[in-house]
Design a protein around this motif. Structure first.
Motif, PDB file in Angstrom:
ATOM      1  N   THR A 159     -11.644  -3.080 -29.101  1.00 52.38           N
ATOM      2  CA  THR A 159     -11.509  -4.029 -27.885  1.00 52.38           C
ATOM      3  C   THR A 159     -11.556  -5.693 -28.367  1.00 52.38           C
ATOM      4  OG1 THR A 159     -12.659  -2.480 -26.499  1.00 52.38           O
ATOM      5  CG2 THR A 159     -12.498  -4.745 -25.745  1.00 52.38           C
ATOM      6  N   GLY A 160     -10.526  -6.222 -28.092  1.00 46.34           N
ATOM      7  CA  GLY A 160     -10.560  -7.763 -28.364  1.00 46.34           C
ATOM      8  C   GLY A 160     -10.894  -8.756 -27.236  1.00 46.34           C
ATOM      9  N   SER A 161     -10.346  -9.901 -27.391  1.00 48.89           N
ATOM     10  CA  SER A 161     -10.735 -10.986 -26.241  1.00 48.89           C
ATOM     11  C   SER A 161      -9.582 -10.816 -25.182  1.00 48.89           C
ATOM     12  CB  SER A 161     -10.683 -12.218 -26.809  1.00 48.89           C
ATOM     13  OG  SER A 161      -9.500 -12.592 -27.424  1.00 48.89           O
ATOM     14  N   SER A 162      -8.552 -10.100 -25.515  1.00 46.07           N
ATOM     15  CA  SER A 162      -7.017 -10.070 -24.585  1.00 46.07           C
ATOM     16  C   SER A 162      -6.931  -8.658 -24.484  1.00 46.07           C
ATOM     17  CB  SER A 162      -5.945 -10.683 -25.235  1.00 46.07           C
ATOM     18  OG  SER A 162      -6.381 -12.056 -25.456  1.00 46.07           O
ATOM     19  N   GLY A 163      -7.932  -7.599 -24.518  1.00 45.39           N
ATOM     20  CA  GLY A 163      -7.819  -6.524 -24.302  1.00 45.39           C
ATOM     21  C   GLY A 163      -8.076  -5.395 -25.565  1.00 45.39           C
TER      22      GLY A 163
ATOM     23  N   PHE B 111     -18.892   3.449 -35.425  1.00 41.85           N
ATOM     24  CA  PHE B 111     -17.853   3.426 -34.259  1.00 41.85           C
ATOM     25  C   PHE B 111     -18.224   4.518 -33.208  1.00 41.85           C
ATOM     26  CE2 PHE B 111     -16.000   6.176 -37.637  1.00 41.85           C
ATOM     27  CZ  PHE B 111     -16.043   7.514 -36.920  1.00 41.85           C
ATOM     28  N   GLU B 112     -17.750   4.463 -32.014  1.00 35.70           N
ATOM     29  CA  GLU B 112     -17.773   5.137 -30.868  1.00 35.70           C
ATOM     30  C   GLU B 112     -16.871   6.196 -30.954  1.00 35.70           C
ATOM     31  OE1 GLU B 112     -17.864   5.153 -26.113  1.00 35.70           O
ATOM     32  OE2 GLU B 112     -18.197   3.358 -27.008  1.00 35.70           O
TER      33      GLU B 112
ATOM     34  N   LEU C 227     -17.378  -2.412 -30.577  1.00 32.21           N
ATOM     35  CA  LEU C 227     -16.106  -2.452 -30.162  1.00 32.21           C
ATOM     36  C   LEU C 227     -15.142  -1.743 -30.650  1.00 32.21           C
ATOM     37  CD1 LEU C 227     -15.959  -6.645 -29.656  1.00 32.21           C
ATOM     38  CD2 LEU C 227     -16.640  -4.512 -27.878  1.00 32.21           C
ATOM     39  N   VAL C 228     -15.608  -0.784 -31.701  1.00 32.22           N
ATOM     40  CA  VAL C 228     -14.720  -0.040 -32.294  1.00 32.22           C
ATOM     41  C   VAL C 228     -14.895   1.472 -31.821  1.00 32.22           C
ATOM     42  CG1 VAL C 228     -13.765   1.070 -34.495  1.00 32.22           C
ATOM     43  CG2 VAL C 228     -14.623  -1.372 -34.311  1.00 32.22           C
TER      44      VAL C 228
ATOM     45  N   ILE D 239      -9.349  -4.932 -40.122  1.00 36.11           N
ATOM     46  CA  ILE D 239     -10.507  -5.010 -40.830  1.00 36.11           C
ATOM     47  C   ILE D 239     -11.819  -4.318 -40.302  1.00 36.11           C
ATOM     48  CG2 ILE D 239     -12.372  -6.607 -41.991  1.00 36.11           C
ATOM     49  CD1 ILE D 239      -9.797  -8.643 -41.979  1.00 36.11           C
ATOM     50  N   ALA D 240     -12.025  -4.370 -38.940  1.00 36.15           N
ATOM     51  CA  ALA D 240     -13.000  -3.773 -38.354  1.00 36.15           C
ATOM     52  C   ALA D 240     -12.904  -2.273 -38.352  1.00 36.15           C
ATOM     53  CB  ALA D 240     -13.161  -4.230 -36.568  1.00 36.15           C
ATOM     54  N   VAL D 241     -11.596  -1.633 -38.170  1.00 37.83           N
ATOM     55  CA  VAL D 241     -11.547  -0.268 -38.172  1.00 37.83           C
ATOM     56  C   VAL D 241     -11.970   0.267 -39.505  1.00 37.83           C
ATOM     57  CG1 VAL D 241      -9.983   1.416 -38.343  1.00 37.83           C
ATOM     58  CG2 VAL D 241      -9.948   0.057 -36.298  1.00 37.83           C
TER      59      VAL D 241
END
Length: 105
Positions: free
Chosen positions: A52-56, A92-93, A41-42, A81-83
């Motif tokens: 990308t989170g649950s709300s966008g 990451f993509e 999702l990163v 934290i993910a980044v």
């Protein structure tokens, strides 16, 4: 327990010890960050990291996230934290375009 950022800096891989250290330090936010990495999702655009989170989608730039949690608390959200994990590990993509050109205006 060891500092996850020190371990990531040394190893550059996301092993079980580092995963446990991230969860120990950040709790639910650490778990969500790891899920974001595991589910790809990163994304790194030419101008920003985007998670990308649950709300966008949330833009991360220079230690700041556009999510409401960060705006309210001014502390690291799971997107940040993910980044940080993604930067340390290369997980990451890469998107070969400017994110700001994808905004609908």
């Amino acid at each position: 327990m060891s500092d996850p950022w020190t371990l990531l800096g040394e190893r550059k891989i996301l092993d079980d010890e580092i995963r446990a250290a991230l969860v120990a330090q950040f709790g639910t936010r650490g778990k969500k960050a790891l899920d974001a990495i595991d589910h790809h999702l990163v994304k790194k655009y030419l101008d920003f990291f985007v998670v990308t989170g649950s709300s966008g989608d949330y833009v991360i730039s220079e230690g700041v996230c556009t999510c409401p949690d960060f705006a309210f608390r001014q502390k690291p959200c799971w997107h940040l934290i993910a980044v940080r994990i993604a930067e340390a590990t290369g997980i990451f993509e890469t998107v070969d375009t400017w994110y700001q050109e994808t905004w609908k205006g």
